[in-house]
Design an enzyme around this catalytic site. Structure first.
Site, mmCIF file in Angstrom:
data_model
loop_
_atom_site.group_PDB
_atom_site.id
_atom_site.type_symbol
_atom_site.label_atom_id
_atom_site.label_comp_id
_atom_site.label_asym_id
_atom_site.label_seq_id
_atom_site.Cartn_x
_atom_site.Cartn_y
_atom_site.Cartn_z
ATOM 1 N N HIS A 52 40.467 -44.284 12.421
ATOM 2 C CA HIS A 52 40.669 -45.216 13.532
ATOM 3 C C HIS A 52 40.417 -46.640 13.040
ATOM 4 C CE1 HIS A 52 39.969 -42.166 17.026
ATOM 5 N NE2 HIS A 52 40.832 -41.711 16.130
ATOM 6 N N GLU A 54 38.506 -48.955 14.147
ATOM 7 C CA GLU A 54 37.087 -49.317 14.100
ATOM 8 C C GLU A 54 36.418 -48.785 12.836
ATOM 9 O OE1 GLU A 54 38.833 -47.839 16.588
ATOM 10 O OE2 GLU A 54 37.666 -47.889 18.441
ATOM 11 N N CYS A 82 36.388 -44.696 21.169
ATOM 12 C CA CYS A 82 36.163 -43.292 21.499
ATOM 13 C C CYS A 82 34.729 -42.907 21.109
ATOM 14 C CB CYS A 82 37.179 -42.423 20.757
ATOM 15 S SG CYS A 82 36.914 -42.359 18.970
ATOM 16 N N CYS A 85 33.992 -43.258 17.271
ATOM 17 C CA CYS A 85 33.824 -44.641 16.841
ATOM 18 C C CYS A 85 32.544 -45.255 17.405
ATOM 19 C CB CYS A 85 35.044 -45.464 17.223
ATOM 20 S SG CYS A 85 36.520 -44.965 16.294
#
Length: 155
Positions: A52, A54, A82, A85
């Site tokens: 992701h 992040e 999410c 993360c």
């Protein structure tokens, strides 16, 4: 520098994700007003469910700063983080997380759950949502609308 300026940088990173066929989410990590790292989504192209935006920004920042702890840092991301993360951000000891659009399906900053508000956890990161939310949300909505349209017209 302002939150809006750094969120615009995150939007630029999201546009890069979209250019390579990824869901357009971008993130930038800042310390003391200085850009430290940029990340964008890569789970599809990298065959990596943890890739992701992040996580990419956290990894790059940790390498640059030589520490997996990132105290005093702020992470700007175009979509509400999410659970995965959010957990990584807490382990990194970020001071602050700023996100754009809410994620009503997987958001861990209040939309579905709020890990950052969990009093039993030992680190509490300040969270601010809604920065350039309309622009961030529009980019995501347009991406998914186009994807649905392509799926309907595909042979």
């Amino acid at each position: 520098m302002s939150d809006e300026l750094f969120m615009r940088m995150a939007l630029d990173a999201a546009a890069e994700a979209q250019r390579v066929g990824e869901v357009p989410v971008g993130a930038v990590l800042v310390k003391d007003g200085e850009l430290i790292a940029i990340g964008h989504n890569r789970p599809i192209t990298g065959h990596d469910p943890s890739a992701h935006a992040e996580i990419a920004a956290l990894r790059a920042a940790a390498q640059k700063l030589g520490n997996y702890r990132l105290p005093g840092c702020t992470l700007y991301v175009t979509l509400e983080p999410c659970v995965m993360c959010a957990g990584a951000m807490m382990h990194a000891r970020l001071a602050r997380v700023v996100f754009g659009a809410n994620d009503p399906k997987t958001g861990a900053c209040g939309s579905v759950v709020n890990l950052f508000a969990e009093p039993r956890l030992n680190h509490h990161t300040e969270v601010q949502g809604g920065v350039l939310a309309e622009e961030c949300g529009t980019m995501l909505s347009a991406f998914f609308a186009e994807r649905r349209q392509r799926a309907r017209t595909a042979p």
